[in-house]
Write a protein that holds these residues in place. Structure first.
Motif, short mmCIF file in Angstrom:
data_model
loop_
_atom_site.label_atom_id
_atom_site.label_comp_id
_atom_site.label_asym_id
_atom_site.label_seq_id
_atom_site.Cartn_x
_atom_site.Cartn_y
_atom_site.Cartn_z
N GLN A 203 43.41 52.90 43.49
CA GLN A 203 44.10 54.17 43.66
C GLN A 203 45.59 53.94 43.91
N CYS A 206 47.20 53.36 40.70
CA CYS A 206 47.34 54.62 39.98
C CYS A 206 48.53 55.41 40.52
N TYR A 207 48.69 55.44 41.83
CA TYR A 207 49.83 56.13 42.43
C TYR A 207 51.14 55.48 42.00
N TRP A 274 44.20 51.63 35.62
CA TRP A 274 44.49 52.70 36.58
C TRP A 274 45.99 52.94 36.73
N ARG A 277 46.67 55.14 33.85
CA ARG A 277 46.14 56.49 34.08
C ARG A 277 47.13 57.32 34.91
N GLY A 278 47.64 56.72 35.98
CA GLY A 278 48.63 57.43 36.78
C GLY A 278 49.89 57.72 35.99
N ALA A 283 49.57 61.82 39.68
CA ALA A 283 48.88 61.42 40.91
C ALA A 283 47.55 62.14 41.12
N SER A 285 45.30 62.58 39.11
CA SER A 285 44.23 61.96 38.31
C SER A 285 43.70 60.68 38.96
N CYS A 286 44.16 60.37 40.17
CA CYS A 286 43.91 59.05 40.76
C CYS A 286 42.72 59.00 41.72
N THR A 288 39.82 57.46 42.75
CA THR A 288 38.96 56.29 42.60
C THR A 288 37.90 56.22 43.69
#
Length: 296
Positions: A203, A206-207, A274, A277-278, A283, A285-286, A288
């Motif tokens: 996560q 991702c952030y 990830w 993805r971010g 944010a 969408s993160c 996890t």
């Protein structure tokens, strides 16, 4: 990422931690200081021959000073790592001040300390070998910039500016998780490919990607964007850092094989995925933490 050379850095977001001597027990004379220096450089304790109460105790403590007082523009950030850390911190702070609303959290700025060799934290003694980390009790990020040399030389990252700032953005993501309550609500004591510790780390990746995706539009106090538009090569730079610190990459370099049951941060592929993805979805969408392990 390349800073817009005309962007303005306000300063003060990044502090440098250093060791300072504190001498107590009465007035400190020249003799006490000499004894202290002899002890420091030779290991010989002569305090017993100093008359009076001038020297009763010498301790060492960490002190924090502005790490980049001379860093004023994006041009400085493109040239010096301390200025780059300051610029990244200012951009991250601007981003999360706004983006935190979408996550429903009350945002506060973390402390950010650079140190050399070692420093004391509420999470224990940190050294250059510890690597960059976030300490929840301190709500602070600690980083020895020598790690960036290791990232390139030992871990195989390209080591460019965005690779360096990805590291900061990842630790900043841990601060956001602290504010969300993710640390308190997630069991991070175990290991494994879908463990709580891996979920928290992915996560944060991702952030970091979410910040990068927005960074080219984040503005300084004068309304000037901090960064020039991000290129594919710069994204590849960040992905190289994410890959380099994957559990499987680290284990394979050390032992020649990867053991998913001992993973604590996620595989190289997961960390890259990830982050992207971010970067692509932001944010929100993160998540996890609540998805099935197969979706990690």
């Amino acid at each position: 990422m390349t800073f817009n050379e005309d962007s303005r850095l306000g300063g003060g977001k990044v502090k440098r931690r250093g060791r300072a001597a504190a001498v107590g027990g009465g007035a400190v004379g020249v003799g006490a200081i000499v004894v202290f220096l002899i002890a420091e450089f030779t290991g010989v304790d002569l305090s017993g021959i100093v008359g009076g109460g001038d020297l009763t105790q010498i301790t060492q403590r960490d002190e924090a000073v502005d790490a980049a007082p001379e860093c004023r523009t994006g041009r400085d950030a493109n040239q010096r790592v301390e200025c780059r850390m300051e610029g990244a911190a200012e951009s991250l702070d601007q981003y999360w001040t706004s983006e935190s609303r979408s996550l429903g959290i009350a945002y506060t700025t973390p402390d950010f300390y650079l140190f050399q060799d070692s420093t004391d934290t509420s999470c224990g003694q940190a050294s250059a070998a510890t690597g960059p980390f976030y300490c929840p009790p301190d709500r602070a990020i600690y980083l020895d910039t020598a790690f960036y040399d290791d990232l390139q030389a030992q871990y195989g990252s390209s080591g460019g500016p965005l690779a360096q700032m990805y590291v900061v953005a990842h630790e900043w993501g841990h601060h956001v998780q602290q504010l969300q309550g993710a640390f308190a609500q997630t069991d991070r004591s175990g290991t494994g490919a879908d463990s709580g510790s891996v979920r928290v780390e992915l996560q944060a990746d991702c952030y970091a990607g979410a910040w990068v995706g927005d960074a080219a539009t984040t503005e300084d106090a004068d309304g000037q964007t901090f960064f020039e538009p991000i290129t594919r090569a710069e994204i590849a730079d960040a992905l190289s850092a994410a890959s380099a610190v994957g559990d499987d990459s680290i284990q394979e370099r050390a032992t020649g094989r990867a053991d998913p049951d001992s993973f604590t941060h996620g595989s190289s592929e997961q960390r890259q995925r990830w982050f992207l993805r971010g970067y692509q979805q932001g944010a929100t969408s993160c998540d996890t933490l609540s998805i099935p392990g197969s979706a990690l």
